[in-house]
Design a protein around this motif. Structure first.
Motif, PDB file in Angstrom:
ATOM      1  N   ARG A  99       5.231 -22.939   6.788  1.00  0.00           N
ATOM      2  CA  ARG A  99       4.234 -21.953   7.042  1.00  0.00           C
ATOM      3  C   ARG A  99       5.015 -20.961   7.842  1.00  0.00           C
ATOM      4  N   LEU A 100       6.209 -21.242   8.915  1.00  0.00           N
ATOM      5  CA  LEU A 100       6.630 -20.330   9.728  1.00  0.00           C
ATOM      6  C   LEU A 100       7.480 -19.556   8.727  1.00  0.00           C
ATOM      7  N   VAL A 101       8.024 -19.839   7.676  1.00  0.00           N
ATOM      8  CA  VAL A 101       8.763 -19.180   6.631  1.00  0.00           C
ATOM      9  C   VAL A 101       7.805 -18.150   6.105  1.00  0.00           C
ATOM     10  N   GLU A 102       6.596 -18.363   5.651  1.00  0.00           N
ATOM     11  CA  GLU A 102       5.714 -17.708   5.168  1.00  0.00           C
ATOM     12  C   GLU A 102       5.324 -16.437   6.095  1.00  0.00           C
ATOM     13  N   ALA A 103       5.194 -16.766   7.450  1.00  0.00           N
ATOM     14  CA  ALA A 103       4.739 -15.892   8.211  1.00  0.00           C
ATOM     15  C   ALA A 103       6.012 -14.985   8.949  1.00  0.00           C
ATOM     16  N   VAL A 104       7.191 -15.553   9.033  1.00  0.00           N
ATOM     17  CA  VAL A 104       8.218 -14.641   9.687  1.00  0.00           C
ATOM     18  C   VAL A 104       9.167 -13.983   8.495  1.00  0.00           C
ATOM     19  N   ILE A 105       9.345 -14.750   7.432  1.00  0.00           N
ATOM     20  CA  ILE A 105      10.192 -14.169   6.605  1.00  0.00           C
ATOM     21  C   ILE A 105       9.426 -13.402   5.323  1.00  0.00           C
ATOM     22  N   VAL A 106       8.546 -14.213   4.630  1.00  0.00           N
ATOM     23  CA  VAL A 106       7.874 -14.062   3.410  1.00  0.00           C
ATOM     24  C   VAL A 106       6.828 -12.719   3.520  1.00  0.00           C
ATOM     25  N   THR A 107       5.953 -12.498   4.770  1.00  0.00           N
ATOM     26  CA  THR A 107       5.231 -11.512   5.015  1.00  0.00           C
ATOM     27  C   THR A 107       5.840 -10.285   5.035  1.00  0.00           C
ATOM     28  N   ILE A 109       8.733  -9.242   3.718  1.00  0.00           N
ATOM     29  CA  ILE A 109       9.037  -9.009   2.431  1.00  0.00           C
ATOM     30  C   ILE A 109       7.909  -8.454   1.360  1.00  0.00           C
ATOM     31  N   ARG A 110       6.608  -9.270   1.758  1.00  0.00           N
ATOM     32  CA  ARG A 110       5.566  -8.727   0.914  1.00  0.00           C
ATOM     33  C   ARG A 110       5.228  -7.463   1.241  1.00  0.00           C
ATOM     34  N   PHE A 111       5.000  -6.930   2.566  1.00  0.00           N
ATOM     35  CA  PHE A 111       5.012  -5.437   2.670  1.00  0.00           C
ATOM     36  C   PHE A 111       6.042  -4.708   2.302  1.00  0.00           C
ATOM     37  N   ALA A 112       7.265  -4.975   2.330  1.00  0.00           N
ATOM     38  CA  ALA A 112       8.297  -3.869   1.811  1.00  0.00           C
ATOM     39  C   ALA A 112       8.035  -4.062   0.249  1.00  0.00           C
ATOM     40  N   VAL A 113       7.637  -4.917  -0.421  1.00  0.00           N
ATOM     41  CA  VAL A 113       7.610  -4.869  -1.761  1.00  0.00           C
ATOM     42  C   VAL A 113       6.423  -3.893  -2.277  1.00  0.00           C
ATOM     43  N   ILE A 114       5.322  -4.123  -1.386  1.00  0.00           N
ATOM     44  CA  ILE A 114       4.184  -3.169  -1.581  1.00  0.00           C
ATOM     45  C   ILE A 114       4.252  -1.668  -1.174  1.00  0.00           C
ATOM     46  N   PHE A 115       5.259  -1.789  -0.166  1.00  0.00           N
ATOM     47  CA  PHE A 115       5.526  -0.123   0.137  1.00  0.00           C
ATOM     48  C   PHE A 115       6.362   0.284  -0.828  1.00  0.00           C
ATOM     49  N   ILE A 116       7.262  -0.346  -1.638  1.00  0.00           N
ATOM     50  CA  ILE A 116       8.226  -0.068  -2.631  1.00  0.00           C
ATOM     51  C   ILE A 116       7.459   0.654  -3.650  1.00  0.00           C
ATOM     52  N   PHE A 117       6.527  -0.211  -4.161  1.00  0.00           N
ATOM     53  CA  PHE A 117       5.580   0.089  -5.303  1.00  0.00           C
ATOM     54  C   PHE A 117       4.556   1.312  -4.736  1.00  0.00           C
ATOM     55  N   VAL A 118       4.114   1.491  -3.707  1.00  0.00           N
ATOM     56  CA  VAL A 118       3.165   2.381  -3.158  1.00  0.00           C
ATOM     57  C   VAL A 118       4.008   3.566  -3.198  1.00  0.00           C
ATOM     58  N   GLY A 119       5.293   3.567  -2.565  1.00  0.00           N
ATOM     59  CA  GLY A 119       6.143   4.738  -2.549  1.00  0.00           C
ATOM     60  C   GLY A 119       6.356   5.221  -3.900  1.00  0.00           C
ATOM     61  N   ALA A 120       6.776   4.422  -4.809  1.00  0.00           N
ATOM     62  CA  ALA A 120       7.122   5.004  -6.253  1.00  0.00           C
ATOM     63  C   ALA A 120       5.800   5.677  -6.788  1.00  0.00           C
ATOM     64  N   ALA A 121       4.460   4.974  -6.652  1.00  0.00           N
ATOM     65  CA  ALA A 121       3.240   5.604  -7.332  1.00  0.00           C
ATOM     66  C   ALA A 121       3.016   7.192  -6.289  1.00  0.00           C
ATOM     67  N   TYR A 122       3.617   7.227  -5.258  1.00  0.00           N
ATOM     68  CA  TYR A 122       3.382   8.387  -4.410  1.00  0.00           C
ATOM     69  C   TYR A 122       4.336   9.426  -5.226  1.00  0.00           C
ATOM     70  N   ASP A 123       5.735   9.010  -5.110  1.00  0.00           N
ATOM     71  CA  ASP A 123       6.814   9.879  -5.820  1.00  0.00           C
ATOM     72  C   ASP A 123       6.470  10.313  -7.235  1.00  0.00           C
ATOM     73  N   PHE A 124       6.278   9.474  -7.902  1.00  0.00           N
ATOM     74  CA  PHE A 124       5.953   9.673  -9.612  1.00  0.00           C
ATOM     75  C   PHE A 124       4.769  10.448  -9.919  1.00  0.00           C
ATOM     76  N   ILE A 125       3.753  10.325  -8.981  1.00  0.00           N
ATOM     77  CA  ILE A 125       2.539  10.708  -9.449  1.00  0.00           C
ATOM     78  C   ILE A 125       2.098  11.726  -8.491  1.00  0.00           C
ATOM     79  N   ILE A 126       2.092  11.545  -7.142  1.00  0.00           N
ATOM     80  CA  ILE A 126       1.241  12.512  -6.036  1.00  0.00           C
ATOM     81  C   ILE A 126       2.408  13.476  -5.955  1.00  0.00           C
ATOM     82  N   ARG A 127       3.671  12.994  -5.501  1.00  0.00           N
ATOM     83  CA  ARG A 127       4.693  13.989  -4.895  1.00  0.00           C
ATOM     84  C   ARG A 127       5.080  15.065  -5.905  1.00  0.00           C
ATOM     85  N   ARG A 128       5.331  14.258  -7.295  1.00  0.00           N
ATOM     86  CA  ARG A 128       5.759  15.365  -8.219  1.00  0.00           C
ATOM     87  C   ARG A 128       4.634  16.259  -8.974  1.00  0.00           C
TER      88      ARG A 128
END
Length: 376
Positions: A99-107, A109-128
């Motif tokens: 549970r500590l691993v999930e809270a401190v490490i995985v969470t 990373i989860r936000f980072a992955v989400i931001f990567i895909f959201v950023g990609a959607a922004y760059d390739f759809i909205i920003r372009r």
């Protein structure tokens, strides 16, 4: 083969009825699309792989509510539903360490992955989409820009020299039909458009009437002269410079409306003839033509404080060599140059301002020579 082919009048009317045959104005991206997408996908997959390894290392802290055994496939499955925050509950962390691993490490990373895909959607759809809209607005408001029609050898050299002389690449619009040439112009920071410069709608798209000057180098004299005719028809007051290679076509280019006609073959002949009379004449002529040399030519209107004075005493400190007055060229030795008048155009030779890096290099070289030990 010429860069810009001829079109018959009937074919031109048919094409105009179908709409403009050019791609919108565009500007080079700092990172290619495929590279940007590859970097983002690589980063996301790397983070997912890292979470899989963490879960596999701490698989004893996980429980499978279906069969009680956590396999590598279960770890991959749990990683994906954990990162995507789906959470079906069939596999869950039960130990404090898991549970500590999930809270401190995985969470994080989860936000980072989400931001990567959201950023990609922004760059390739909205920003372009925004960039395309922004370039369309820039295209609508273009003014006092340099339009280069044809980006072959002469056109590319002209653009490079303009940038060397301090022209902002964003104020240069290059039109050509070949994508590889446009890619070179984009790399320099210029605005580019894939279009046929013999068509009215292509030239109107780059606001030819608002340009400060137009440079034509289509690769063939017939195409260049046709472009000059088209530009002069649309923009009666814009200065036009054109490259022609046959001496017989120089008069035709001027009759078409060109203000300046440059014949590279004749200029090469002048350099060759000059070299026959001395080893330094051709070098000095090339030096005058390029801004990267020690001296360069400047054409400008006479300044108010210079009116009434001599061509030998210009306020800029340059060496005046010619005056254009009422369409007539006056040499520095003629009496008319001894008293400048309002409306005169002055051609002078100025020293090129050295870059600080070049001056430092020369200073270092001089210093090393001064501090070198004297030979015995």
């Amino acid at each position: 083969m010429n860069d810009f082919g001829f079109r018959s009048a009937a074919d031109g009317r048919r094409r105009r009825m179908r709409g403009p045959r050019f791609q919108p104005l565009r500007r080079a991206l700092k990172v290619p699309v495929w590279a940007d997408l590859g970097i983002r996908l690589g980063a996301a997959l790397g983070l997912v792989f890292l979470v899989v390894m963490i879960h596999w290392w701490d698989r004893d802290g996980l429980v499978d509510n279906l069969d009680g055994e956590v396999s590598f496939l279960d770890v991959v499955y749990f990683t994906m539903i954990s990162i995507t925050t789906t959470g079906f509950g069939d596999i869950a962390p039960i130990s404090d360490r898991a549970r500590l691993v999930e809270a401190v490490i995985v969470t994080p990373i989860r936000f980072a992955v989400i931001f990567i895909f959201v950023g990609a959607a922004y760059d390739f759809i909205i920003r372009r989409s925004w960039e395309k809209w922004r370039m369309a607005r820039i295209q609508e408001k273009l003014s006092d820009h340099v339009v280069v029609l044809g980006f072959g050898v002469s056109g590319s050299e002209a653009v490079a020299e303009l940038i060397e002389r301090g022209t902002d690449p964003h104020c240069i619009v290059v039109m050509d039909t070949r994508q590889e040439r446009l890619a070179e112009a984009e790399a320099l920071g210029c605005n580019v458009m894939a279009a046929d410069a013999t068509r009215d709608d292509s030239l109107m798209a780059v606001r030819i009437t608002e340009a400060s000057t137009v440079l034509v180098s289509a690769g063939r004299d017939d195409a260049s002269i046709l472009i000059v005719l088209t530009v002069r028809h649309l923009a009666p007051n814009v200065p036009i410079s054109v490259v022609v290679r046959a001496e017989d076509n120089e008069l035709l280019a001027r009759q078409a409306g060109a203000d300046n006609v440059i014949n590279p073959v004749r200029f090469t002949g002048l350099l060759l003839a000059g070299s026959a009379r001395g080893t330094h004449i051709a070098d000095y002529m090339a030096d005058l033509a390029s801004f990267s040399g020690r001296v360069h030519l400047v054409e400008r209107p006479v300044l108010p404080e210079e009116i009434g004075g001599s061509l030998d005493a210009l306020a800029s400190g340059g060496r005046g060599v010619r005056v254009y007055r009422d369409g007539e060229a006056l040499g520095f030795w003629e009496a008319g140059c001894q008293k400048l008048q309002a409306g005169d155009i002055v051609v002078e030779i100025l020293p090129t301002v050295e870059k600080e890096s070049d001056m430092d290099e020369r200073g270092d070289q001089a210093s090393s020579r001064n501090t070198a030990p004297m030979p015995r």
